[in-house]
Design an enzyme around this catalytic site. Structure first.
Site, PDB file in Angstrom:
ATOM      1  N   CYS A  60       4.551  45.834 -12.456  1.00 43.98           N
ATOM      2  CA  CYS A  60       4.920  47.079 -13.250  1.00 43.98           C
ATOM      3  C   CYS A  60       3.842  47.233 -14.277  1.00 43.98           C
ATOM      4  O   CYS A  60       3.070  47.157 -14.738  1.00 43.98           O
ATOM      5  CB  CYS A  60       5.949  46.216 -14.289  1.00 43.98           C
ATOM      6  N   TYR A  67      -8.637   7.916   3.451  1.00 46.61           N
ATOM      7  CA  TYR A  67      -8.076   6.559   3.435  1.00 46.61           C
ATOM      8  C   TYR A  67      -8.137   5.570   4.089  1.00 46.61           C
ATOM      9  O   TYR A  67      -7.728   5.880   5.075  1.00 46.61           O
ATOM     10  CB  TYR A  67      -7.246   6.773   2.808  1.00 46.61           C
ATOM     11  N   CYS A  89      12.781  48.011 -15.991  1.00 41.58           N
ATOM     12  CA  CYS A  89      12.407  49.203 -16.488  1.00 41.58           C
ATOM     13  C   CYS A  89      12.296  50.313 -15.820  1.00 41.58           C
ATOM     14  O   CYS A  89      12.212  51.321 -15.922  1.00 41.58           O
ATOM     15  CB  CYS A  89      11.533  48.715 -17.461  1.00 41.58           C
ATOM     16  N   CYS A 136       8.132  47.567 -21.228  1.00 41.14           N
ATOM     17  CA  CYS A 136       9.340  47.024 -19.623  1.00 41.14           C
ATOM     18  C   CYS A 136       9.879  45.617 -21.100  1.00 41.14           C
ATOM     19  O   CYS A 136       9.052  45.067 -21.668  1.00 41.14           O
ATOM     20  CB  CYS A 136       8.798  46.263 -18.825  1.00 41.14           C
ATOM     21  N   CYS A 175       9.927  48.956 -10.667  1.00 39.73           N
ATOM     22  CA  CYS A 175      10.231  47.410 -11.764  1.00 39.73           C
ATOM     23  C   CYS A 175      11.870  47.144 -11.772  1.00 39.73           C
ATOM     24  O   CYS A 175      12.467  47.988 -12.122  1.00 39.73           O
ATOM     25  CB  CYS A 175       9.986  47.762 -12.955  1.00 39.73           C
ATOM     26  N   LYS A 180       2.018   4.628   1.634  1.00 45.31           N
ATOM     27  CA  LYS A 180       2.693   5.359   3.185  1.00 45.31           C
ATOM     28  C   LYS A 180       2.063   7.290   2.846  1.00 45.31           C
ATOM     29  O   LYS A 180       2.697   7.579   2.253  1.00 45.31           O
ATOM     30  CB  LYS A 180       3.995   4.851   3.622  1.00 45.31           C
ATOM     31  N   LYS A 222      10.660   3.884   3.367  1.00 43.84           N
ATOM     32  CA  LYS A 222      10.728   4.899   3.374  1.00 43.84           C
ATOM     33  C   LYS A 222      11.524   6.003   1.641  1.00 43.84           C
ATOM     34  O   LYS A 222      12.159   4.838   1.232  1.00 43.84           O
ATOM     35  CB  LYS A 222      11.294   5.942   4.401  1.00 43.84           C
ATOM     36  N   GLU A 236       0.954  -1.127   0.358  1.00 38.93           N
ATOM     37  CA  GLU A 236      -0.021   0.351  -0.091  1.00 38.93           C
ATOM     38  C   GLU A 236       0.738   0.861   0.055  1.00 38.93           C
ATOM     39  O   GLU A 236       1.281   1.064   0.531  1.00 38.93           O
ATOM     40  CB  GLU A 236      -1.317   0.162   1.713  1.00 38.93           C
ATOM     41  N   ASP A 275       0.927   9.956   3.649  1.00 44.38           N
ATOM     42  CA  ASP A 275       1.527  11.464   4.928  1.00 44.38           C
ATOM     43  C   ASP A 275       0.091  12.281   5.511  1.00 44.38           C
ATOM     44  O   ASP A 275       0.148  13.476   4.446  1.00 44.38           O
ATOM     45  CB  ASP A 275       2.593  12.034   3.759  1.00 44.38           C
TER      46      ASP A 275
HETATM   47  S1  IVH Z   1      -0.828   0.087   8.916  1.00 47.17           S
HETATM   48  C1  IVH Z   1       0.389  -1.850  12.598  1.00 47.17           C
HETATM   49  N1  IVH Z   1      -1.164   1.002   6.069  1.00 47.17           N
HETATM   50  O1  IVH Z   1       2.370   5.263   8.660  1.00 47.17           O
HETATM   51  C2  IVH Z   1       0.214  -1.011  11.445  1.00 47.17           C
HETATM   52  N2  IVH Z   1      -0.233   2.536   7.952  1.00 47.17           N
HETATM   53  O2  IVH Z   1       3.878   3.966  11.495  1.00 47.17           O
HETATM   54  C3  IVH Z   1      -0.285   0.379  11.527  1.00 47.17           C
HETATM   55  N3  IVH Z   1       0.411   5.051   7.357  1.00 47.17           N
HETATM   56  O3  IVH Z   1       0.671   6.914  11.253  1.00 47.17           O
HETATM   57  C4  IVH Z   1      -0.714   0.988  10.616  1.00 47.17           C
HETATM   58  N4  IVH Z   1      -0.813   4.573   5.610  1.00 47.17           N
HETATM   59  O4  IVH Z   1      -1.227   6.721  10.016  1.00 47.17           O
HETATM   60  C5  IVH Z   1      -0.642   1.392   8.012  1.00 47.17           C
HETATM   61  N5  IVH Z   1      -1.328   2.381   4.701  1.00 47.17           N
HETATM   62  C6  IVH Z   1      -0.962   2.013   5.154  1.00 47.17           C
HETATM   63  C7  IVH Z   1      -0.474   3.368   5.743  1.00 47.17           C
HETATM   64  C8  IVH Z   1      -0.394   3.654   7.336  1.00 47.17           C
HETATM   65  C9  IVH Z   1       0.110   5.300   6.551  1.00 47.17           C
HETATM   66  C10 IVH Z   1       1.059   5.880   8.862  1.00 47.17           C
HETATM   67  C11 IVH Z   1      -0.211   5.921   9.538  1.00 47.17           C
HETATM   68  C12 IVH Z   1       0.861   5.659  11.203  1.00 47.17           C
HETATM   69  C13 IVH Z   1       2.078   5.174  10.562  1.00 47.17           C
HETATM   70  C14 IVH Z   1       2.802   3.602  10.877  1.00 47.17           C
END
Ligand code: IVH
Length: 672
Positions: A421, A217, A406, A427, A403, A110, A309, A108, A112
């Site tokens: 300007c 999400y 000019c 200009c 400006c 991650k 990451k 999935e 932010d």
């Molecule tokens: S699973 C036990 N899935 O990442 C596992 N976390 O360090 C629980 N996060 O602050 C998290 N996308 O909010 C999971 N697809 C995803 C995620 C996700 C973002 C964030 C989560 C938490 C941090 C975990």
């Protein structure tokens, strides 16, 4: 149940349904006016009979009472964190999860944003909490109820208590648009999408949260109190949540074996910029819930998952100086000159500061340590200042009063954020920028004539207005640096080739303030001829779709200027032409929504898209339930997949592969 109460029930369900169609499926079911009518009716009945208001009432989506603090909420199941993996350790980390080459993983993005837990009791959203320290979070229920894609009620049969975990984010495009508007209004911008999400959710006034473009999400289900698992695999759990109308990232994939996990990691990193919300990596999870249980937890992190990451999109550096650039409309844009810094693999040494107000709001001084954000498709931005690291010799930033190109005085209308300007045509900076815009890809698309050549030609006064470009001969170019006879002839040919264009392109290339690509298309489609646009009154202009009073005024002002009218005439005299825009007959194309995806070998994608537009079709960037026709080339990815998913749930999308798609268009009189 009396009439009013049953009416409240009807309205609540009806509006919740429209919300779902609009915000989750991107498929509006009723016109806004109809929605507003239903909404007001419900609001009025609730005001008079508060006891009838249901806990899942959509009226809470606009915010309610202001609070004086957040209550604490203890999580029934702790909210854990994830172990991190890195490029050098990903193989070992995958081995730690499993030895099985055929293990199924759920991969999935991650997201932010801000982690959030939602608790539904008997299908009604009853609690919403932040992660906090993992054990105790903050009660953000009133604010979460304003997030449009969060279901307030689950309409299927669900366990008595269902806890859903996920991330609240501010989609990138919405974040940019929100900030742009704030800056125009001279108000503070949000630092980045993550801060935007977190800051918006932690507002004491839910109405403020309601005004922010947030989305939730879901990425997990917490096992119910009796220990029973709802789902055997994590992926199946996400599909179940989807069936309950939760939004799930469309980039989630079930994959087999470590090799495919690594392919996923690479693929998502490559497409990171195309993902509509900010991600800072991916999360790799063992898909089987039984296997997850066997592996368990260590130190508040699961043994069955890790996060990988990607490089950061924000870095600290030093502001060394501020320069001022003059745009083609005279707007003065302050540019930060930075100590070069690597942001996600790209060296950044300049960033925009937008306008004077932004510098003041940031409280910026030269020498300051600043945080710089680089997102795809937007210029790097200075998003915050570390005031505690300010050096003693930091220098104030003095915004110019004239400006830099000019020397004309600058002006700023009371209600605008940007200094401009006043030099107009005297200009040089504005004129050069205007010429660069004229030749650019989306305007007249004159290949081989770029910024450098325009500046050199202008410098020698070989071109002063757009029309001069078409009077150039190879011998004019040959004295310029790097030009030989062949390249000079080639350049002149491409200038000449560009004479055959389209009316929208021509309009756009004139650089009329407020007339972008979209408005150019709207004006051309509405008025059909250049003459009609040039002679249109202000009132007639605002009748065109999406043309507001400000754009209308600027179009009137542009064409009533004698000099501009002359340049336009000279351009036409030079032989610029376009196919007339004809009335589009009702067809299989007009008004239909198309998506074109993948790479094409017969006709370039942009030509297919342009042909559809010319025939009155709408070309959309992403597949949704609104899509009617999808044309796919080679390597069509997620869009094709999404279309199949939608077809599975009954959305009638016609899919054509390249050749068939072109045949289909041609058989409907589309000129490709
Ligand atoms: S699973 C036990 N899935 O990442 C596992 N976390 O360090 C629980 N996060 O602050 C998290 N996308 O909010 C999971 N697809 C995803 C995620 C996700 C973002 C964030 C989560 C938490 C941090 C975990």
């Amino acid at each position: 149940m009396d009439f009013l109460e049953s009416r409240v029930n009807f309205l609540t369900d009806e509006i919740n349904h429209h919300n779902y169609k609009y915000y989750v499926l991107d498929e509006p079911t009723v016109p806004d006016s109809e929605y507003d009518k239903l909404f007001h009716e419900l609001k009025n009945i609730e005001l008079e009979h508060p006891s009838y208001a249901r806990p899942d009432s959509p009226t809470q989506r606009v915010g309610g009472q202001v609070k004086d603090g957040f209550k604490e909420i203890k999580h029934n199941t702790p909210m854990l964190s994830l172990n991190n993996s890195f490029p050098h350790s990903v193989d070992t980390d995958l081995k730690k999860l499993t030895d099985d080459e055929n293990e199924i993983f759920c991969c999935e993005p991650k997201l932010d944003g801000l982690a959030c837990s939602l608790v539904y009791v008997n299908g009604i959203l009853t609690n919403a909490a932040t992660r906090g320290d993992g054990e105790v979070g903050e009660d953000i229920l009133a604010n979460v109820k304003t997030i449009k894609n969060v279901p307030l009620k689950l309409y299927n049969t669900v366990p008595e208590i269902l806890e859903v975990r996920g991330e609240i984010v501010m989609p990138k495009a919405k974040f940019e648009a929100y900030n742009e508007k704030q800056r125009e209004l001279g108000k503070p911008a949000l630092k980045n999408p993550r801060n935007g999400a977190a800051g918006s959710v932690r507002q004491l006034d839910p109405a403020v949260t309601a005004s922010r473009p947030l989305a939730f999400y879901a990425y997990g289900i917490v096992k119910s109190g009796d220990g029973a698992s709802i789902n055997k695999s994590h992926y199946e759990g996400l599909r179940y949540l989807h069936s309950l109308r939760f939004e799930i990232s469309s980039f989630v994939r079930q994959v087999k074996g470590p090799k495919q996990v690594k392919e996923y990691i690479d693929a998502i990193e490559k497409r990171r910029d195309a993902i509509p919300y900010e991600i800072d990596g991916v999360v790799v999870k063992i898909d089987s819930v039984d296997r997850q249980e066997e592996l368990g937890y260590v130190m508040r992190a699961p043994n069955w998952a890790f996060s990988y990451k990607y490089p950061a999109t924000e870095e600290l550096t030093t502001l060394e100086a501020v320069d001022y650039q003059v745009g083609r409309t005279g707007a003065i844009c302050p540019v930060a000159r930075l100590r070069p810094v690597d942001i996600g693999g790209v060296t950044v040494s300049n960033a925009t500061l937008h306008n004077e107000g932004e510098i003041r709001r940031l409280g910026l001084m030269i020498g300051d340590q600043v945080s710089v954000r680089r997102a795809q498709e937007v210029i790097p931005q200075v998003c915050s200042v570390n005031l505690s690291a300010r050096p003693d010799d930091a220098q104030p930033i003095i915004f110019p009063t004239t400006c830099p190109a000019c020397n004309s005085p600058l002006e700023k209308p009371e209600d605008e954020a940007v200094w401009r300007c006043t030099g107009g045509l005297i200009c040089d900076a504005q004129r050069i920028e205007g010429l660069i815009h004229f030749v650019s890809r989306k305007a007249m698309n004159i290949g081989g004539v770029g910024e450098k050549l325009v500046a050199a030609l202008f410098d020698k006064r070989l071109i002063e207005t757009f029309a001069d470009l078409f009077t150039l001969a190879p011998r004019d170019l040959m004295p310029l640096d790097g030009m030989a006879l062949k390249s000079a002839e080639k350049t002149i040919k491409s200038i000449s080739d560009a004479k055959v264009t389209t009316l929208p392109r021509f309009l756009f290339s004139l650089g009329i303030r407020g007339v972008g690509e979209g408005s150019s298309r709207d004006l051309a489609n509405h008025f059909k001829t250049l003459d009609a646009i040039m002679n249109a009154t202000h009132d007639e202009l605002i009748e065109a779709p999406d043309i507001g009073p400000i754009t209308a005024s600027s179009v009137c002002a542009f064409f009533s200027n004698e000099g501009n009218a002359q340049v336009v005439q000279r351009l036409l005299d030079a032989g610029i032409t376009w196919e007339p825009i004809t009335e589009i007959a009702d067809s299989a194309i007009k008004g239909k929504s198309f998506v074109v995806t993948g790479s094409f070998s017969i006709v370039p994608r942009k030509d297919i898209e342009a042909a559809i537009r010319n025939a009155g079709g709408n070309v959309l960037g992403s597949v949704s339930a609104k899509t009617q026709v999808l044309i796919v080339g080679e390597k069509a990815g997620s869009k094709l997949e999404k279309a199949h998913k939608l077809i599975d749930v009954g959305v009638p999308i016609s899919i054509f592969h390249e050749k068939d798609g072109i045949d289909f268009l041609r058989s409907n009189a589309v000129k490709i």
